[in-house]
Scaffold this motif. Structure first.
Motif, short mmCIF file in Angstrom:
data_model
loop_
_atom_site.label_atom_id
_atom_site.label_comp_id
_atom_site.label_asym_id
_atom_site.label_seq_id
_atom_site.Cartn_x
_atom_site.Cartn_y
_atom_site.Cartn_z
N PRO A 1 0.84 -1.21 0.00
CA PRO A 1 0.00 0.00 0.00
C PRO A 1 0.87 1.25 0.00
N LEU A 2 0.45 2.24 -0.75
CA LEU A 2 1.24 3.45 -0.89
C LEU A 2 1.35 4.27 0.38
N ASP A 3 0.53 3.97 1.37
CA ASP A 3 0.67 4.69 2.64
C ASP A 3 1.51 3.92 3.64
N ALA A 4 2.06 2.78 3.24
CA ALA A 4 2.93 2.00 4.12
C ALA A 4 4.30 2.66 4.20
N SER A 5 5.00 2.46 5.31
CA SER A 5 6.26 3.15 5.53
C SER A 5 7.34 2.78 4.53
N MET A 6 7.37 1.55 4.00
CA MET A 6 8.40 1.15 3.06
C MET A 6 8.01 1.46 1.62
N ALA A 7 6.79 1.87 1.39
CA ALA A 7 6.33 2.13 0.04
C ALA A 7 6.65 3.56 -0.36
N GLU A 8 6.49 3.80 -1.63
CA GLU A 8 6.69 5.13 -2.17
C GLU A 8 5.83 6.15 -1.41
N GLY B 1 5.33 6.46 1.60
CA GLY B 1 5.94 6.95 2.82
C GLY B 1 6.68 8.25 2.58
N VAL B 2 6.99 8.56 1.33
CA VAL B 2 7.72 9.77 0.98
C VAL B 2 6.83 10.73 0.18
N LEU B 3 6.01 10.20 -0.70
CA LEU B 3 5.15 11.00 -1.56
C LEU B 3 3.70 10.79 -1.19
N GLU B 4 2.90 11.76 -1.47
CA GLU B 4 1.47 11.62 -1.25
C GLU B 4 0.90 10.56 -2.19
N PRO B 5 0.14 9.60 -1.65
CA PRO B 5 -0.47 8.61 -2.54
C PRO B 5 -1.53 9.27 -3.40
N ASP B 6 -1.61 8.83 -4.62
CA ASP B 6 -2.70 9.28 -5.47
C ASP B 6 -3.12 8.13 -6.36
N GLU B 7 -4.21 8.31 -7.03
CA GLU B 7 -4.78 7.23 -7.83
C GLU B 7 -3.83 6.78 -8.93
N GLN B 8 -3.09 7.68 -9.55
CA GLN B 8 -2.16 7.31 -10.62
C GLN B 8 -1.05 6.39 -10.09
N ARG B 9 -0.50 6.70 -8.90
CA ARG B 9 0.54 5.84 -8.33
C ARG B 9 -0.01 4.45 -8.00
N GLU C 1 -2.52 2.99 -9.49
CA GLU C 1 -2.74 2.31 -10.77
C GLU C 1 -1.41 1.83 -11.36
N ASP C 2 -0.37 2.65 -11.28
CA ASP C 2 0.96 2.26 -11.79
C ASP C 2 1.49 1.04 -11.05
N ALA C 3 1.31 1.01 -9.73
CA ALA C 3 1.79 -0.12 -8.93
C ALA C 3 1.03 -1.39 -9.30
N ARG C 4 -0.25 -1.27 -9.50
CA ARG C 4 -1.07 -2.43 -9.87
C ARG C 4 -0.68 -2.93 -11.27
N GLU C 5 -0.45 -2.01 -12.20
CA GLU C 5 -0.04 -2.40 -13.55
C GLU C 5 1.33 -3.09 -13.53
N ARG C 6 2.24 -2.61 -12.72
CA ARG C 6 3.56 -3.25 -12.59
C ARG C 6 3.39 -4.68 -12.07
N ALA C 7 2.53 -4.85 -11.08
CA ALA C 7 2.28 -6.18 -10.53
C ALA C 7 1.71 -7.11 -11.60
N GLU C 8 0.78 -6.61 -12.37
CA GLU C 8 0.19 -7.42 -13.43
C GLU C 8 1.25 -7.81 -14.47
#
Length: 143
Positions: free
Chosen positions: A39-46, A48-56, A58-65
């Motif tokens: 999850p983008l709000d987790a401390s080890m995720a992006e 933790g440094v940047l505000e989560p948004d829908e594009q990030r 979606e990008d993370a989900r697409e990378r996983a796929e």
């Protein structure tokens, strides 16, 4: 006893690719590949440094796929199939939950994960260490 269902967690690292190759070469059974989107709000995720948004997200989900699709292609080249799973959560916790949920009896995973940045080096191997210590099944760590 030979396993009947192997889980290979994927994180995009070369060692995860090696773990998949090892599982496909070694075990003649059902293989599930898993990518865990942190999850983008987790401390080890992006997040933790940047505000989560829908594009990030979606990008993370697409990378996983893409990772699980690449695993399907790798398996097809070896005349094998894999069952892809993408989940969101803490990587170690999600791997352990998947072991229980899918009746996995063997995990094959890379010993280090993710990209190797200075901060990332501090966390290398923590997921594998947790899975080895807590999994109720055999875990093979590929290095």
């Amino acid at each position: 006893m030979a396993p009947s269902h192997v889980l290979v967690p994927l994180d995009g690292s070369p060692l995860a690719d090696d773990a998949l190759a090892h599982a496909l070469e070694t075990f003649d059974c059902r293989v599930t590949v898993l990518n865990v989107v942190t999850p983008l709000d987790a401390s080890m995720a992006e997040g933790g440094v940047l505000e989560p948004d829908e594009q990030r997200r979606e990008d993370a989900r697409e990378r996983a796929e893409r990772l699980v699709e690449d695993a399907r292609e790798t398996a097809a080249e070896a005349d094998r199939t894999v069952e892809p799973v993408v989940e969101t959560g803490d990587p170690a916790e999600t791997i352990l939950a998947t072991v229980d949920d899918l009746d996995i009896d063997h995990v094959v995973m890379g010993g280090h994960g993710g990209e190797r940045s200075d901060i990332g080096r501090r966390f290398l191997g923590t997921v594998a260490t947790t899975v080895v210590g807590e999994a109720p099944v055999t875990v093979t760590v590929v290095r």
